[in-house]
Design a protein around this motif. Structure first.
Motif, PDB file in Angstrom:
ATOM      1  N   PRO A  73      26.831  -2.324  35.372  1.00 21.03           N
ATOM      2  CA  PRO A  73      25.424  -1.774  36.200  1.00 21.03           C
ATOM      3  C   PRO A  73      25.798  -0.331  36.066  1.00 21.03           C
ATOM      4  N   LEU A  74      24.485   0.314  36.225  1.00 21.10           N
ATOM      5  CA  LEU A  74      24.451   1.693  36.461  1.00 21.10           C
ATOM      6  C   LEU A  74      24.957   2.106  37.904  1.00 21.10           C
ATOM      7  N   PRO A  75      25.477   3.406  38.054  1.00 23.69           N
ATOM      8  CA  PRO A  75      25.994   3.756  39.305  1.00 23.69           C
ATOM      9  C   PRO A  75      24.720   3.879  40.646  1.00 23.69           C
ATOM     10  N   VAL A  76      25.096   3.264  41.632  1.00 23.09           N
ATOM     11  CA  VAL A  76      24.211   3.548  42.695  1.00 23.09           C
ATOM     12  C   VAL A  76      23.781   4.746  43.019  1.00 23.09           C
ATOM     13  N   ARG A  77      22.478   5.200  43.365  1.00 23.45           N
ATOM     14  CA  ARG A  77      21.759   6.037  43.691  1.00 23.45           C
ATOM     15  C   ARG A  77      21.334   6.128  45.222  1.00 23.45           C
ATOM     16  N   ARG A  78      21.527   7.393  45.866  1.00 25.80           N
ATOM     17  CA  ARG A  78      21.155   7.552  47.458  1.00 25.80           C
ATOM     18  C   ARG A  78      19.856   8.155  47.499  1.00 25.80           C
ATOM     19  N   LEU A  79      19.071   7.901  48.392  1.00 34.27           N
ATOM     20  CA  LEU A  79      17.717   8.363  48.729  1.00 34.27           C
ATOM     21  C   LEU A  79      17.663  10.105  48.735  1.00 34.27           C
ATOM     22  N   GLU A  80      19.021  10.491  49.475  1.00 41.19           N
ATOM     23  CA  GLU A  80      19.063  11.700  49.407  1.00 41.19           C
ATOM     24  C   GLU A  80      19.073  12.606  48.408  1.00 41.19           C
ATOM     25  N   ALA A  81      19.300  11.940  47.354  1.00 40.97           N
ATOM     26  CA  ALA A  81      19.482  12.742  45.624  1.00 40.97           C
ATOM     27  C   ALA A  81      18.036  12.811  45.287  1.00 40.97           C
ATOM     28  N   LEU A  82      17.009  12.594  46.095  1.00 43.78           N
ATOM     29  CA  LEU A  82      15.565  12.602  45.560  1.00 43.78           C
ATOM     30  C   LEU A  82      14.791  13.785  46.395  1.00 43.78           C
ATOM     31  N   LYS A  83      15.705  14.650  47.133  1.00 43.91           N
ATOM     32  CA  LYS A  83      14.835  15.595  47.885  1.00 43.91           C
ATOM     33  C   LYS A  83      14.238  16.476  47.236  1.00 43.91           C
ATOM     34  N   ASP A  84      14.659  16.740  46.167  1.00 38.26           N
ATOM     35  CA  ASP A  84      14.097  17.862  45.332  1.00 38.26           C
ATOM     36  C   ASP A  84      12.758  17.104  43.955  1.00 38.26           C
ATOM     37  N   SER A  85      12.523  15.896  44.376  1.00 31.69           N
ATOM     38  CA  SER A  85      11.809  15.265  43.426  1.00 31.69           C
ATOM     39  C   SER A  85      10.342  15.096  44.094  1.00 31.69           C
ATOM     40  N   GLU A 115      16.994   3.530  31.651  1.00 32.90           N
ATOM     41  CA  GLU A 115      18.221   4.409  31.428  1.00 32.90           C
ATOM     42  C   GLU A 115      17.882   5.668  31.924  1.00 32.90           C
ATOM     43  N   MET A 116      16.522   6.056  31.969  1.00 28.82           N
ATOM     44  CA  MET A 116      15.906   7.364  32.170  1.00 28.82           C
ATOM     45  C   MET A 116      15.346   7.447  33.769  1.00 28.82           C
ATOM     46  N   ILE A 117      15.575   6.634  34.653  1.00 31.01           N
ATOM     47  CA  ILE A 117      14.865   6.909  35.912  1.00 31.01           C
ATOM     48  C   ILE A 117      15.788   6.056  36.889  1.00 31.01           C
ATOM     49  N   PRO A 118      16.280   6.643  37.854  1.00 30.84           N
ATOM     50  CA  PRO A 118      17.027   5.816  38.970  1.00 30.84           C
ATOM     51  C   PRO A 118      16.385   4.747  39.673  1.00 30.84           C
ATOM     52  N   TYR A 119      16.916   3.640  39.429  1.00 30.77           N
ATOM     53  CA  TYR A 119      16.215   2.249  40.149  1.00 30.77           C
ATOM     54  C   TYR A 119      17.245   2.081  41.360  1.00 30.77           C
ATOM     55  N   ILE A 120      16.486   2.668  42.444  1.00 34.16           N
ATOM     56  CA  ILE A 120      17.347   2.441  43.809  1.00 34.16           C
ATOM     57  C   ILE A 120      16.756   1.376  44.707  1.00 34.16           C
ATOM     58  N   GLN A 121      17.813   0.574  45.049  1.00 35.37           N
ATOM     59  CA  GLN A 121      17.397  -0.715  45.788  1.00 35.37           C
ATOM     60  C   GLN A 121      18.131  -0.724  47.261  1.00 35.37           C
ATOM     61  N   ILE A 122      17.181  -0.891  48.184  1.00 38.19           N
ATOM     62  CA  ILE A 122      17.445  -0.464  49.701  1.00 38.19           C
ATOM     63  C   ILE A 122      17.397  -1.587  50.369  1.00 38.19           C
ATOM     64  N   THR A 123      18.150  -1.611  51.596  1.00 42.09           N
ATOM     65  CA  THR A 123      18.168  -3.087  52.309  1.00 42.09           C
ATOM     66  C   THR A 123      16.708  -3.070  53.144  1.00 42.09           C
ATOM     67  N   ASN A 124      16.500  -2.049  53.803  1.00 40.49           N
ATOM     68  CA  ASN A 124      15.386  -2.200  54.612  1.00 40.49           C
ATOM     69  C   ASN A 124      14.208  -1.129  54.152  1.00 40.49           C
ATOM     70  N   LEU A 125      13.037  -1.577  53.865  1.00 36.90           N
ATOM     71  CA  LEU A 125      12.024  -0.635  53.202  1.00 36.90           C
ATOM     72  C   LEU A 125      11.255   0.235  54.373  1.00 36.90           C
ATOM     73  N   ALA A 126      11.354  -0.364  55.665  1.00 44.23           N
ATOM     74  CA  ALA A 126      10.853   0.555  56.685  1.00 44.23           C
ATOM     75  C   ALA A 126      11.702   1.589  57.099  1.00 44.23           C
ATOM     76  N   ASP A 127      12.967   1.468  57.102  1.00 43.84           N
ATOM     77  CA  ASP A 127      13.788   2.386  57.066  1.00 43.84           C
ATOM     78  C   ASP A 127      14.070   3.326  56.170  1.00 43.84           C
ATOM     79  N   ALA A 128      13.724   3.244  54.983  1.00 39.73           N
ATOM     80  CA  ALA A 128      13.873   3.845  53.604  1.00 39.73           C
ATOM     81  C   ALA A 128      12.529   4.823  53.839  1.00 39.73           C
TER      82      ALA A 128
END
Length: 289
Positions: free
Chosen positions: A127-139, A192-205
């Motif tokens: 599986p691809l490496p896990v990505r965190r929401l903080e990495a998206l601050k510039d998108s 392979e071209m975009i992070p697929y980020i799965q989170i536990t709680n959508l409201a918190d995300a």
């Protein structure tokens, strides 16, 4: 009918036959129709999927495997490919750094099953490496999915997200497809071209996205305003719900804004992947102002 007319008709028939073959081959290249070798065999009707380890993923199809092999974040294990598919894959086996097995279509189908449109190629990978929401601050643009469960739809959504240069596709761990061959095949390389980020709680995300400066804009057929009139700020996270149920009530209460697509025709709802493509186009147009 004269001889000249016979010759003209024969030339036209040959021309159209060539066009039909080219169209069919292009569809096979994209994995939309099976190659003759990958059609279901009667002896495989009782096929059962093999047990996979937690970190084991099998990807298949020419576009999907090409993209995975080109992705430096992928940790690949083994490539299984037919001789014909290897030529179409256009890679040098000795440069891949992993074992390459020349196999028959039947050997691939024993793992993937008779229904998989594998096009003669299968890649065992991690599986691809896990990505965190903080990495998206510039998108400036993100796509968020509220329990879209069909991997074919999620794959199509990924393709649209990549086409409109979104920074990520975010979804929940539960009631959403995990990384798999079906998802990757439907995405046709987009996984392979975009992070697929799965989170536990959508409201918190969503709350975390608010803290990162995003307007979270939920698409709802009963939204109070049309999408084009609902944008604000310079960072937008589009939130789409599952087909049938749409956004959950908690999600409706959490997003910054609810909006609807303006559809003047008699049909007022669209497939989620079609709705996403329209919304992504409108959002990208707003962000370019």
């Amino acid at each position: 009918m004269t001889k000249d007319k016979d010759n003209d008709k024969s030339a036209r028939d040959t021309h159209y036959a060539t066009l039909r073959r080219a169209h069919r081959d292009a569809r096979r290249e994209r994995g939309e129709i099976p190659t003759p070798d990958s059609r279901k065999r009667a002896g495989q009707k009782d096929w059962k999927p093999p047990a996979l380890e937690a970190n084991q993923v099998f990807l298949y199809g020419l576009h999907t495997v090409r993209a995975a092999l080109a992705n430096p974040q992928r940790k690949n294990v083994r490539l299984s490919v037919t001789q014909n598919a290897l030529a179409r894959l256009e890679v040098e086996p000795e440069t891949l750094g992993i074992p390459v097995d020349i196999v028959s279509p039947h050997e691939i189908e024993r793992i993937l099953g008779p229904e998989a449109i594998h096009q003669g190629v299968m890649l065992e990978t991690r599986p691809l490496p896990v990505r965190r929401l903080e990495a998206l601050k510039d998108s400036p643009l993100i796509l968020v999915l509220d329990q879209v469960t069909d991997p074919h739809n999620v794959g199509a959504l990924m393709r649209s997200a990549v086409a409109f240069d979104a920074g990520a596709v975010i979804t929940t761990i539960r009631h959403s497809p995990t990384e798999s061959g079906v998802l990757a095949k439907s995405a046709s390389g987009a996984l392979e071209m975009i992070p697929y980020i799965q989170i536990t709680n959508l409201a918190d995300a969503l709350a975390e996205l608010h803290d990162l400066g995003f307007q979270t804009l939920g698409l709802d057929s009963e939204g109070p305003a049309v999408l084009e009139d609902s944008f604000s700020g310079d960072k937008v996270a589009l939130v789409l719900g599952s087909e049938g149920k749409g956004l959950r009530q908690k999600t409706r209460e959490t997003v910054s804004t609810l909006a609807r697509l303006d559809m003047p025709g008699q049909i007022k709802s669209l497939n989620v992947s079609n709705a996403a493509a329209i919304a992504l186009y409108a959002t990208r147009a707003y962000l370019k102002r």
